[in-house]
Design an enzyme around this catalytic site. Structure first.
Site, PDB file in Angstrom:
ATOM      1  N   ARG A  89     -35.565  36.400 -49.659  1.00 59.97           N
ATOM      2  CA  ARG A  89     -34.974  35.119 -50.350  1.00 59.97           C
ATOM      3  C   ARG A  89     -35.776  34.988 -51.610  1.00 59.97           C
ATOM      4  NH1 ARG A  89     -36.692  30.588 -48.845  1.00 59.97           N
ATOM      5  NH2 ARG A  89     -36.437  30.774 -46.767  1.00 59.97           N
ATOM      6  N   TYR A 125     -14.638  25.156 -66.493  1.00 54.76           N
ATOM      7  CA  TYR A 125     -13.998  25.934 -65.429  1.00 54.76           C
ATOM      8  C   TYR A 125     -13.968  24.970 -64.578  1.00 54.76           C
ATOM      9  CZ  TYR A 125     -14.109  29.234 -61.480  1.00 54.76           C
ATOM     10  OH  TYR A 125     -13.812  29.912 -60.238  1.00 54.76           O
ATOM     11  N   ASP A 154     -22.247  28.564 -70.631  1.00 54.36           N
ATOM     12  CA  ASP A 154     -21.654  29.503 -69.700  1.00 54.36           C
ATOM     13  C   ASP A 154     -21.350  30.400 -70.525  1.00 54.36           C
ATOM     14  OD1 ASP A 154     -19.788  30.715 -67.978  1.00 54.36           O
ATOM     15  OD2 ASP A 154     -19.459  28.896 -66.706  1.00 54.36           O
ATOM     16  N   LYS A 182     -17.226  38.250 -63.207  1.00 59.47           N
ATOM     17  CA  LYS A 182     -16.152  38.628 -64.082  1.00 59.47           C
ATOM     18  C   LYS A 182     -16.472  40.052 -64.773  1.00 59.47           C
ATOM     19  CE  LYS A 182     -14.722  34.909 -62.050  1.00 59.47           C
ATOM     20  NZ  LYS A 182     -15.046  33.462 -63.105  1.00 59.47           N
TER      21      LYS A 182
HETATM   22  C1  LIG Z   1     -15.517  32.192 -62.424  1.00 60.63           C
HETATM   23  C2  LIG Z   1     -16.156  31.500 -63.187  1.00 60.63           C
HETATM   24  C3  LIG Z   1     -17.241  30.657 -62.714  1.00 60.63           C
HETATM   25  C4  LIG Z   1     -17.653  30.507 -61.226  1.00 60.63           C
HETATM   26  O1  LIG Z   1     -18.091  31.733 -60.874  1.00 60.63           O
HETATM   27  P1  LIG Z   1     -18.051  32.371 -59.177  1.00 60.63           P
HETATM   28  O2  LIG Z   1     -18.536  33.737 -59.551  1.00 60.63           O
HETATM   29  O3  LIG Z   1     -16.582  32.275 -59.090  1.00 60.63           O
HETATM   30  O4  LIG Z   1     -18.479  31.414 -58.448  1.00 60.63           O
HETATM   31  C5  LIG Z   1     -17.911  29.757 -63.711  1.00 60.63           C
HETATM   32  N1  LIG Z   1     -17.642  29.847 -64.773  1.00 60.63           N
HETATM   33  C6  LIG Z   1     -16.655  30.580 -65.531  1.00 60.63           C
HETATM   34  C7  LIG Z   1     -16.281  30.208 -67.088  1.00 60.63           C
HETATM   35  C8  LIG Z   1     -15.889  31.369 -64.683  1.00 60.63           C
HETATM   36  O5  LIG Z   1     -14.744  32.146 -65.189  1.00 60.63           O
END
Ligand SMILES: *Cc1c(COP(=O)(O)O)cnc(C)c1O
Length: 380
Positions: free
Chosen positions: A47, A99, A171, A196
């Site tokens: 961890r 998001y 982000d 993504k």
């Molecule tokens: C998908 C997404 C998240 C969250 O990520 P997960 O891997 O689904 O937990 C946060 N910010 C944006 C812009 C996203 O597209």
């Protein structure tokens, strides 16, 4: 090693020094042998640190210009670890078309432990300062934003934040490190849903965080290790495998998206197209300044809202699914799918209409994608 095209392949910890393997080994070990009692060790418990994960953590730091990286089980886990550096009664300004999962985390979870927040349109730079309170600690932005592809001026927002002693958290999921590096524009913390574009193949969920401050890195590491939502070794390896082709994929996503955006603009059944690469997009100039490509995400509105269901169900290559950033083209309706957790009034206030369609343009042959869209338009 300066080019991102090279860094995605050789950055982080490239291969294995012990065996010469050109790919980082997957270390399935929960604990590590300690040679002496109380001596210094590189790893003690998985961890706290795992070599496969560490290679990915070093890689994201290198790609974003950070000093340390952190890999989490999901993007949300990374965002949670970052928001957990704040205290009860601290206030954060969030971009308004946040998001959906982050919106839920902030309003349903972090709110319970006293985090205060406001949602504002960060493209309206002159309105930011009036929202800053004595207890405001950070500005949290997404650019391009989801799903309206709004472009926030990272450099200017970071300057405003700094002048008030606030952190800037970005982000960077939609742009990926290949097209945009918020730390170099003044942000303090960059986070990604590596589910993504970084993973890129819709086969793993993961979150990555990086920063260029030792102090913030220590705080994030404390949360990563204390909360414990770390990325496992197999998934760490998968994300690294995905990142190797990030440059190729992002170029292909953006080239296809540009052609599809043009096609949509010229279609008489389309009301409005949101794509930062379009000269008509209100954030186009800022995108040109801070991004080296416009990405693969497009949103658009049909003139006739009532045709949305028929349209998305008529497509063959575009898959009706949440998520984005994979090699395959996906299509979704935010109001019913990804943004359903945001109350309707707030959704509409931020411009997310029921008839809005979001496309994650994949890297298929663009002619096939255009033909698929064309035949779905014929159905409505
Ligand atoms: C998908 C997404 C998240 C969250 O990520 P997960 O891997 O689904 O937990 C946060 N910010 C944006 C812009 C996203 O597209």
């Amino acid at each position: 090693m300066t080019s991102l095209k090279t860094k995605v392949i050789h950055g982080g910890i490239s291969g294995d020094a012990t065996t010469g393997a050109v790919s980082v080994p997957v270390f399935h070990a929960s604990t590590f042998k300690q040679k002496t009692l109380g001596g210094q060790v590189l790893y003690d418990y998985a961890r706290s640190g795992n070599p496969t994960r560490e290679a990915l953590e070093k890689l994201i730091a290198e790609l974003e210009g950070g000093i340390r990286g952190f890999a989490f089980a999901t993007g949300m886990a990374g965002i949670h670890a970052v928001l957990s550096i704040f205290n009860a009664d601290d206030h954060i300004l969030f971009t308004d078309d946040l998001y959906g999962g982050t919106f839920r985390l902030v309003t349903k979870v972090m709110s319970k432990i006293g985090l205060e927040y406001d949602f504002i349109d960060l493209t309206q730079l002159d309105q930011i300062e009036s929202k800053i309170r004595p207890n405001t600690k950070a500005i949290y932005l997404e650019t391009p934003s989801n799903p309206l592809l709004k472009i926030v001026d990272i450099e200017t927002v970071s300057k405003i934040a700094k002048s008030h002693g606030l952190l800037t958290i970005a982000d960077n999921t939609f742009a990926s490190p290949y097209f945009q590096n918020p730390l170099t524009l003044g942000a303090d913390i960059v986070l990604h849903s590596a589910t993504k574009y970084l993973g890129g193949h819709s086969d793993v969920v993961s979150g990555l965080v990086t920063t260029n401050s030792e102090e913030l890195a220590d705080a994030i590491y404390l949360n990563q290790n204390s909360i414990g939502a770390v990325l496992g070794p197999d998934d760490s390896w998968l994300v690294q495998r995905g990142i190797k082709t990030l440059a190729l994929r992002m170029e292909a996503h953006a080239a296809n998206a540009a052609k599809i955006a043009d096609f949509l603009v010229s279609n008489e059944k389309v009301e409005k197209v949101y794509y930062p690469g379009l000269a008509s997009h209100p954030g186009h100039e800022i995108a040109l300044k801070q991004m080296s490509g416009f990405g693969g995400m497009i949103s658009f509105e049909l003139k006739d809202d009532s045709k949305v269901k028929t349209f998305v169900e008529s497509l063959n290559i575009f898959t009706l699914a949440e998520s984005l950033g994979g090699v395959e083209s996906l299509i979704e309706v935010p109001a019913i799918m990804t943004h359903a957790s945001i109350p309707k009034e707030q959704r509409e206030a931020s411009g997310i209409k029921d008839g809005l369609i979001r496309v994650s343009v994949g890297i298929e042959d663009v002619k096939d994608l255009l033909d698929d869209l064309e035949s779905a338009f014929e159905m409505i």
